[in-house]
Structures are given as C-alpha cells and as structure tokens.
Design an enzyme around this catalytic site. Structure first.
Site, PDB file in Angstrom:
ATOM      1  N   SER A 180     -63.637 -17.781  -6.371  1.00  0.00           N
ATOM      2  CA  SER A 180     -64.398 -17.214  -7.474  1.00  0.00           C
ATOM      3  C   SER A 180     -63.519 -17.167  -8.734  1.00  0.00           C
ATOM      4  CB  SER A 180     -64.941 -15.843  -7.081  1.00  0.00           C
ATOM      5  OG  SER A 180     -65.925 -15.403  -7.983  1.00  0.00           O
ATOM      6  N   ASP A 356     -75.430 -20.463  -3.319  1.00  0.00           N
ATOM      7  CA  ASP A 356     -74.671 -19.556  -4.190  1.00  0.00           C
ATOM      8  C   ASP A 356     -75.388 -19.399  -5.533  1.00  0.00           C
ATOM      9  OD1 ASP A 356     -72.809 -18.162  -5.678  1.00  0.00           O
ATOM     10  OD2 ASP A 356     -71.100 -19.304  -4.929  1.00  0.00           O
ATOM     11  N   HIS A 388     -72.367 -16.701  -2.106  1.00  0.00           N
ATOM     12  CA  HIS A 388     -71.057 -16.464  -2.726  1.00  0.00           C
ATOM     13  C   HIS A 388     -70.095 -15.717  -1.802  1.00  0.00           C
ATOM     14  CE1 HIS A 388     -68.725 -16.741  -6.414  1.00  0.00           C
ATOM     15  NE2 HIS A 388     -68.315 -15.493  -6.259  1.00  0.00           N
TER      16      HIS A 388
END
Length: 416
Positions: A180, A356, A388
């Site tokens: 991320s 995601d 995610h």
C-alpha cells in the site's frame, strides 16, 4: 439478588481481564458470539504482546536498530537475522500501521514465512508511527514534526533505511517489499533516487501500491477522504492536535476495546468491504482481533490531503500541491511535478488484487505501462478475489502471493 450480583461481577471481570481465562481468538466468526465458552475459541498470547515478544515466541532471534534520516527523524528497524541467508528482504508497511503488520499473523506471519525460507528479514518503520516518535530537534507535540507526506517517507525514510541495511549486511543488494503506502513510497524512492536504488535494490515488490489512484478507484474511501480535505481551510494540516489515529487519546483506546470485544465480527468485515472491496478469500477469523490491534498508528492530515489530490487529479502520481504561488517557489511550476516513474531502473514486480477498491486494477495497469521495459522484466501479478487487506490477512496469502514472490527470488538467486 445482592449475593448473585457479588458472584457475577467478579466472574465477568475475570473473563475480560484474566489472560488464563480470557479467550481472545476464535476459529470462526460465529464463535465470537460465544467466545468465553465455545471450544472453538482460545487465548492467543500474541494479542497481548509487543513485536519483539511475538518474534521471540515464534522464531527466537531478533535485533533492534535505529536509523537517522537526512532531515533528522530517528527510525526504528527490526531484524530477524539469518546466518548465511539466501538474500535480504526489507518490508515497508502501509498507512495507519507500523512494522507489526508483518508479524501479526501469529506463527504463519509473513515475516516468518520468508525467514523460514532462508532470508534475512528487516522490518521498516516510517516517521511518526508508534516506533518513530523521535527527531534530533523536533518534538511530536510540535506542528513541524508532522509536516510530511509519503514523499518524505520515500525520499528520506526509505533511503536512510535501505542504505543502513546495506551497510549492515556488507554492501549486498536487498529486496524491497512495500505494501500500500509502502509501495507508493517505494516508487517515490526508486524514481527520485534512481541511482541509489539501482546500487542498493535488486528487486522492488509493490503490493497494492496506491500510486495511480484515479476517480474509478477507492470506492467509498474517496468520500471519507473528501471530509478532512475540505477542512484544511479551518484546521491546519500541521496542527499536531489534528493528527489522525493518535494512540494516546481516550476515544481511540475505547474504540479499539469495543471493536475487540464486539461479537459480530462478520459485520465489521462487511463494513470494511465498502472501503477495501469485496473479498472472495475473506479475512481469516483467527486474525481479526490482531488486525484491530495493529491498525491505527498516527498519520498527519497532510498525507490524507496528498492522497486526495491524487484522486481529484484522476491518478496523477505527483508531488504535494501547495497552491500555485508556493508551487512556483518549490517546483518552479504552477502545478506540482510528477514523479519520474519512467526513470526507474530497478526491476519492479507489481502485485495487486482484482477486487481491490483502494488500488484498483486500472491503476496498476497504468503504473505498469508507465514503467520502462527494463524495470518490468519480472512482470506483474493480479490475484483473483483479493481485496486490499487480503495481502495481510487473507486465507491464501502465502499460497497466492508470497510463495510466488519466493519463486522470483529463487530465480534471481540462480542467475547470480
């Protein structure tokens, strides 16, 4: 009635606060409704331990290191050392978290997975999080301490950490794994310090990297980012009293306690899907309380503003927009300059989830197509059914993601 009250209250206190009696983990979501008496629930000591205690319990060896960045922040790195390792891996965490996310899957933790495969494992931390509250001249109570975004994390924190690790291991190149925001800061580092990156990194793995975040991404998240972004005229981004997720304030402690003891864990998971995307894989029931525990590290609002600027620019991965006048002073242009991703020379392996919502497939395709052919020699991986959070807590994370990364690393090692 008074006698019953005197018997019941001590029992309830014991159930909640005595580790030997308390059951804090269940193997199914339904069992959390009956956590104190279900045979499907048990006490897991990792939930009440710190990162070093968890590593000691499952591996038995660890080291703690401190690194100073060029702009004065003091960062804490954790190492799980290996004698004669196959290679060295440096993990960088996401937004609102810290290094604990890599050891928060109990005995099957991601860091342990790579260590047992023969790698020397380093866990990074970025400025301002739980382990990095120190600066050579600034204090966390000062506004200037929180005046940063993922740009400074990539340009300063990643650079200082990677160079330190390289010196400690004798100059060998490392593998960088960023999840991320850790992926986004990795791209900042590799594009703005491209020569240093080539000398220090043999492979950069970016998972759900959150770089090319356009208007078709983010699902419900972009609407929540909209709120603090439009408060910036009222509250300064550098106000230390307006840092998100401060762990020392009472309402964060209460929220974490209530979430941990809330029985309907499946309800929490479905709500999270509004932000992260629906998961066919699903978060492992045993891990949900650890997920609650390790998420919530402090972040300055300036990072939120920077991400929202990416959304409203429809995915332009560029430096922070200070406004035309300030941009002219800093960048020499009215608009903030884009990160030169095409200049990245380090091999990059892009990993993302098909479901995601935060870092959607179109964003990853855009990132992949922006990079040069030399840097995409190891291709990309889209994981079907993953949202995610599945990269950290999905049932098949090791099988579908990390075992494949190991295959790439083994191929590289064979060629060297």
């Amino acid at each position: 009635m008074k006698t019953v009250f005197l018997l019941v209250v001590p029992l309830m206190v014991a159930l909640f606060f005595t580790p030997q009696i308390q059951r804090n983990t269940c193997r199914s979501y339904f069992s959390y409704f009956n956590i104190f008496f279900s045979s499907d629930c048990y006490y897991n000591p990792d939930l009440d331990d710190d990162i070093l205690g968890i590593i000691q319990r499952h591996v038995g060896v660890h080291e703690t290191h401190q690194v100073q960045t060029d702009d004065g922040y003091l960062l804490t790195l954790f190492r799980i050392p290996r004698q004669n390792p196959k290679g060295v891996i440096f993990f960088q965490h996401s937004l609102c978290t810290d290094a604990r996310i890599w050891v928060s899957q109990y005995n099957e933790s991601i860091a342990f997975f790579f260590w047992r495969a023969g790698y020397d494992v380093w866990l990074g931390n970025t400025r301002g999080n739980y382990f990095c509250k120190k600066h050579v001249s600034l204090n966390p109570t000062e506004a200037a301490f929180w005046n940063f975004t993922f740009h400074e994390i990539g340009y300063y924190d990643n650079h200082a950490s990677i160079e330190y690790v390289k010196r400690q291991i004798g100059g060998s190149k490392i593998t960088y794994v960023g999840y991320s925001m850790g992926g986004a800061s990795g791209m900042v580092y590799a594009s703005t310090r491209d020569k240093d990156a080539v000398d220090s990194v043999k492979l950069m793995v970016v998972m759900s990297s959150s770089t090319q975040l356009g208007l078709d991404c983010a699902g419900f998240l972009k609407y929540t980012l909209f709120i603090p972004y439009n408060l910036q005229g009222i509250v300064s981004f550098a106000d230390p009293l307006f840092v998100l997720n401060r762990q020392d304030v009472w309402y964060v402690k209460i929220a974490r306690f209530l979430a941990t003891h809330f029985s309907c864990k499946k309800c929490m998971l479905l709500i999270s899907h509004l932000f992260t995307g629906f998961s066919q894989d699903d978060l492992v029931p045993d891990l949900i309380n650890m997920f609650i525990r390790v998420h919530g590290s402090e972040i300055p609002l300036k990072i939120v503003y920077h991400y929202y600027q990416t959304y409203i620019s429809d995915g332009l991965f560029r430096r922070y927009d200070h406004g035309e006048a300030r941009n002219l002073e800093i960048y020499g242009t009215k608009e903030p300059t884009s990160y030169p991703l095409e200049n990245i020379k380090v091999p990059v392996h892009i990993v993302h989830g098909a479901n995601d919502n935060i870092d959607c497939p179109t964003a990853n395709e855009k990132l992949y197509n922006t990079l040069s052919k030399n840097s995409t020699v190891y291709g990309k991986l889209m994981v079907e059914g993953f949202n995610h959070f599945d990269f950290l807590y999905g049932r098949y994370r090791n099988e579908k993601v990390y075992s494949k990364i190991l295959q790439i690393l083994d191929d590289i090692n064979r060629k060297e």
